[in-house]
Motif scaffolding. Structure first.
Motif, PDB file in Angstrom:
ATOM      1  N   ILE A   8       0.877  -1.160   0.000  1.00 38.80           N
ATOM      2  CA  ILE A   8       0.000   0.000   0.000  1.00 38.80           C
ATOM      3  C   ILE A   8       0.920   1.217   0.000  1.00 38.80           C
ATOM      4  CG2 ILE A   8      -1.788   1.272   1.229  1.00 38.80           C
ATOM      5  CD1 ILE A   8      -2.714  -1.460   2.352  1.00 38.80           C
ATOM      6  N   ILE A   9       1.049   1.804  -1.177  1.00 40.30           N
ATOM      7  CA  ILE A   9       1.952   2.937  -1.355  1.00 40.30           C
ATOM      8  C   ILE A   9       1.105   4.194  -1.466  1.00 40.30           C
ATOM      9  CG2 ILE A   9       3.723   3.966  -2.837  1.00 40.30           C
ATOM     10  CD1 ILE A   9       4.376   1.054  -3.766  1.00 40.30           C
ATOM     11  N   ILE A  10       1.301   5.116  -0.524  1.00 36.98           N
ATOM     12  CA  ILE A  10       0.541   6.363  -0.492  1.00 36.98           C
ATOM     13  C   ILE A  10       1.532   7.515  -0.659  1.00 36.98           C
ATOM     14  CG2 ILE A  10      -1.011   7.848   0.852  1.00 36.98           C
ATOM     15  CD1 ILE A  10      -1.947   5.297   2.329  1.00 36.98           C
ATOM     16  N   LYS A  11       1.227   8.390  -1.615  1.00 39.53           N
ATOM     17  CA  LYS A  11       2.086   9.546  -1.894  1.00 39.53           C
ATOM     18  C   LYS A  11       1.179  10.726  -2.203  1.00 39.53           C
ATOM     19  CE  LYS A  11       5.638  10.748  -5.249  1.00 39.53           C
ATOM     20  NZ  LYS A  11       6.395  10.242  -6.381  1.00 39.53           N
ATOM     21  N   ASN A  12       1.396  11.832  -1.502  1.00 42.89           N
ATOM     22  CA  ASN A  12       0.568  13.035  -1.698  1.00 42.89           C
ATOM     23  C   ASN A  12      -0.927  12.721  -1.554  1.00 42.89           C
ATOM     24  OD1 ASN A  12       2.921  14.536  -2.271  1.00 42.89           O
ATOM     25  ND2 ASN A  12       2.836  13.914  -4.409  1.00 42.89           N
ATOM     26  N   ASN A  13      -1.245  11.898  -0.562  1.00 40.38           N
ATOM     27  CA  ASN A  13      -2.630  11.492  -0.267  1.00 40.38           C
ATOM     28  C   ASN A  13      -3.284  10.677  -1.377  1.00 40.38           C
ATOM     29  OD1 ASN A  13      -2.788  12.625   2.351  1.00 40.38           O
ATOM     30  ND2 ASN A  13      -3.090  14.641   1.438  1.00 40.38           N
ATOM     31  N   LEU A  14      -2.480  10.124  -2.284  1.00 40.12           N
ATOM     32  CA  LEU A  14      -3.000   9.246  -3.327  1.00 40.12           C
ATOM     33  C   LEU A  14      -2.411   7.857  -3.156  1.00 40.12           C
ATOM     34  CD1 LEU A  14      -2.762  11.648  -6.389  1.00 40.12           C
ATOM     35  CD2 LEU A  14      -4.797  11.110  -5.032  1.00 40.12           C
ATOM     36  N   ILE A  15      -3.190   6.841  -3.531  1.00 36.43           N
ATOM     37  CA  ILE A  15      -2.816   5.437  -3.340  1.00 36.43           C
ATOM     38  C   ILE A  15      -2.516   4.821  -4.699  1.00 36.43           C
ATOM     39  CG2 ILE A  15      -3.616   3.213  -2.436  1.00 36.43           C
ATOM     40  CD1 ILE A  15      -5.768   5.109  -0.913  1.00 36.43           C
ATOM     41  N   LEU A  16      -1.417   4.060  -4.774  1.00 38.42           N
ATOM     42  CA  LEU A  16      -1.028   3.420  -6.020  1.00 38.42           C
ATOM     43  C   LEU A  16      -1.761   2.084  -6.184  1.00 38.42           C
ATOM     44  CD1 LEU A  16       0.945   3.529  -8.474  1.00 38.42           C
ATOM     45  CD2 LEU A  16       2.455   2.072  -7.122  1.00 38.42           C
ATOM     46  N   LYS A 100      -2.395   3.555 -11.511  1.00 34.26           N
ATOM     47  CA  LYS A 100      -3.040   4.850 -11.256  1.00 34.26           C
ATOM     48  C   LYS A 100      -2.790   5.248  -9.810  1.00 34.26           C
ATOM     49  CE  LYS A 100      -6.993   4.699 -14.410  1.00 34.26           C
ATOM     50  NZ  LYS A 100      -6.795   5.880 -15.207  1.00 34.26           N
ATOM     51  N   TRP A 101      -2.695   6.555  -9.610  1.00 40.46           N
ATOM     52  CA  TRP A 101      -2.680   7.130  -8.271  1.00 40.46           C
ATOM     53  C   TRP A 101      -4.102   7.629  -8.032  1.00 40.46           C
ATOM     54  CZ3 TRP A 101       1.360   6.638  -5.065  1.00 40.46           C
ATOM     55  CH2 TRP A 101       2.619   6.371  -5.615  1.00 40.46           C
ATOM     56  N   VAL A 102      -4.778   7.068  -7.041  1.00 41.95           N
ATOM     57  CA  VAL A 102      -6.187   7.405  -6.808  1.00 41.95           C
ATOM     58  C   VAL A 102      -6.400   7.879  -5.371  1.00 41.95           C
ATOM     59  CG1 VAL A 102      -6.986   5.770  -8.555  1.00 41.95           C
ATOM     60  CG2 VAL A 102      -6.842   5.037  -6.165  1.00 41.95           C
ATOM     61  N   SER A 103      -7.439   8.678  -5.198  1.00 43.32           N
ATOM     62  CA  SER A 103      -7.790   9.134  -3.851  1.00 43.32           C
ATOM     63  C   SER A 103      -8.542   8.025  -3.120  1.00 43.32           C
ATOM     64  CB  SER A 103      -8.660  10.391  -3.921  1.00 43.32           C
ATOM     65  OG  SER A 103      -9.963  10.042  -4.357  1.00 43.32           O
ATOM     66  N   ILE A 104      -8.620   8.155  -1.828  1.00 39.85           N
ATOM     67  CA  ILE A 104      -9.340   7.163  -1.021  1.00 39.85           C
ATOM     68  C   ILE A 104     -10.816   7.123  -1.424  1.00 39.85           C
ATOM     69  CG2 ILE A 104      -9.867   8.694   0.937  1.00 39.85           C
ATOM     70  CD1 ILE A 104      -8.776   4.977   1.108  1.00 39.85           C
ATOM     71  N   ASN A 105     -11.366   8.241  -1.880  1.00 36.99           N
ATOM     72  CA  ASN A 105     -12.771   8.268  -2.299  1.00 36.99           C
ATOM     73  C   ASN A 105     -12.988   7.589  -3.643  1.00 36.99           C
ATOM     74  OD1 ASN A 105     -13.699   9.639   0.006  1.00 36.99           O
ATOM     75  ND2 ASN A 105     -12.999  11.575  -0.846  1.00 36.99           N
ATOM     76  N   GLU A 106     -11.962   7.548  -4.492  1.00 41.79           N
ATOM     77  CA  GLU A 106     -12.079   6.938  -5.818  1.00 41.79           C
ATOM     78  C   GLU A 106     -11.842   5.430  -5.795  1.00 41.79           C
ATOM     79  OE1 GLU A 106     -10.136   9.490  -9.205  1.00 41.79           O
ATOM     80  OE2 GLU A 106      -8.846   9.509  -7.436  1.00 41.79           O
ATOM     81  N   ILE A 107     -11.097   4.957  -4.821  1.00 43.18           N
ATOM     82  CA  ILE A 107     -10.547   3.597  -4.881  1.00 43.18           C
ATOM     83  C   ILE A 107     -11.626   2.522  -5.019  1.00 43.18           C
ATOM     84  CG2 ILE A 107     -10.320   3.217  -2.386  1.00 43.18           C
ATOM     85  CD1 ILE A 107      -7.505   1.959  -3.135  1.00 43.18           C
ATOM     86  N   GLU A 108     -12.767   2.716  -4.383  1.00 43.79           N
ATOM     87  CA  GLU A 108     -13.825   1.693  -4.461  1.00 43.79           C
ATOM     88  C   GLU A 108     -14.538   1.673  -5.811  1.00 43.79           C
ATOM     89  OE1 GLU A 108     -15.627   0.362  -0.278  1.00 43.79           O
ATOM     90  OE2 GLU A 108     -16.087   2.436  -0.787  1.00 43.79           O
ATOM     91  N   THR A 109     -14.295   2.659  -6.659  1.00 46.92           N
ATOM     92  CA  THR A 109     -14.944   2.674  -7.973  1.00 46.92           C
ATOM     93  C   THR A 109     -14.212   1.779  -8.972  1.00 46.92           C
ATOM     94  OG1 THR A 109     -13.716   4.593  -8.815  1.00 46.92           O
ATOM     95  CG2 THR A 109     -15.757   5.040  -7.586  1.00 46.92           C
ATOM     96  N   PHE A 110     -13.019   1.279  -8.599  1.00 47.10           N
ATOM     97  CA  PHE A 110     -12.253   0.396  -9.480  1.00 47.10           C
ATOM     98  C   PHE A 110     -12.637  -1.052  -9.219  1.00 47.10           C
ATOM     99  CE2 PHE A 110      -9.988   4.312  -9.601  1.00 47.10           C
ATOM    100  CZ  PHE A 110      -9.457   4.373 -10.876  1.00 47.10           C
TER     101      PHE A 110
END
Length: 128
Positions: A8-16, A100-110
């Motif tokens: 779980i790689i988080i950078k600038n509040n985005l998750i890889l 993709k680098w995604v926000s915590i709010n976007e992650i469940e849409t994948f």
């Protein structure tokens, strides 16, 4: 039961997250990158090796996040997730079709791989 790791790689509040390649099992599904633990390898060593092989990144493995046990048609896996930080390198894809680098709010849409869904849900609950 196979033991598998995930970073779980988080950078600038985005998750890889990474999309499994078209020639892989679960092609098209999104996952936290990682892979199978080899004999005589710790989960942390596995993650460093797999992330180097798959994304050409050097990482520092941080604290353990959680595990997910899931039974696929070809067998059961135990997915061990760790927080990790990129130390060096630029992403180069070898087995994934996309990252993709995604926000915590976007992650469940994948469309996540089944074993990753529990981790996505837990991460969303902790980060918000």
């Amino acid at each position: 039961m196979k033991k598998v790791t995930a970073a779980i790689i988080i950078k600038n509040n985005l998750i890889l997250i990474a999309q499994r390649g078209k020639n892989e099992k679960l092609a098209g599904k999104w996952e936290f990158p990682g892979g199978k633990i080899e004999a005589n390898e710790t989960p942390q060593q596995c993650l460093k090796r797999e992330i180097k092989e798959e994304l050409d990144l050097e990482i520092q493995v941080g604290k353990f996040f959680d595990e997910s046990i899931y039974t696929y048609p070809n067998g059961k896996i135990k997915l061990l997730a760790y927080f990790a930080e990129i130390v060096n390198g630029d992403i180069k894809l070898s087995v994934h079709d996309e990252v993709k680098w995604v926000s915590i709010n976007e992650i469940e849409t994948f469309d996540s791989a089944p074993a990753d869904i529990l981790l996505v849900q837990k991460l969303k609950g902790e980060v918000q």
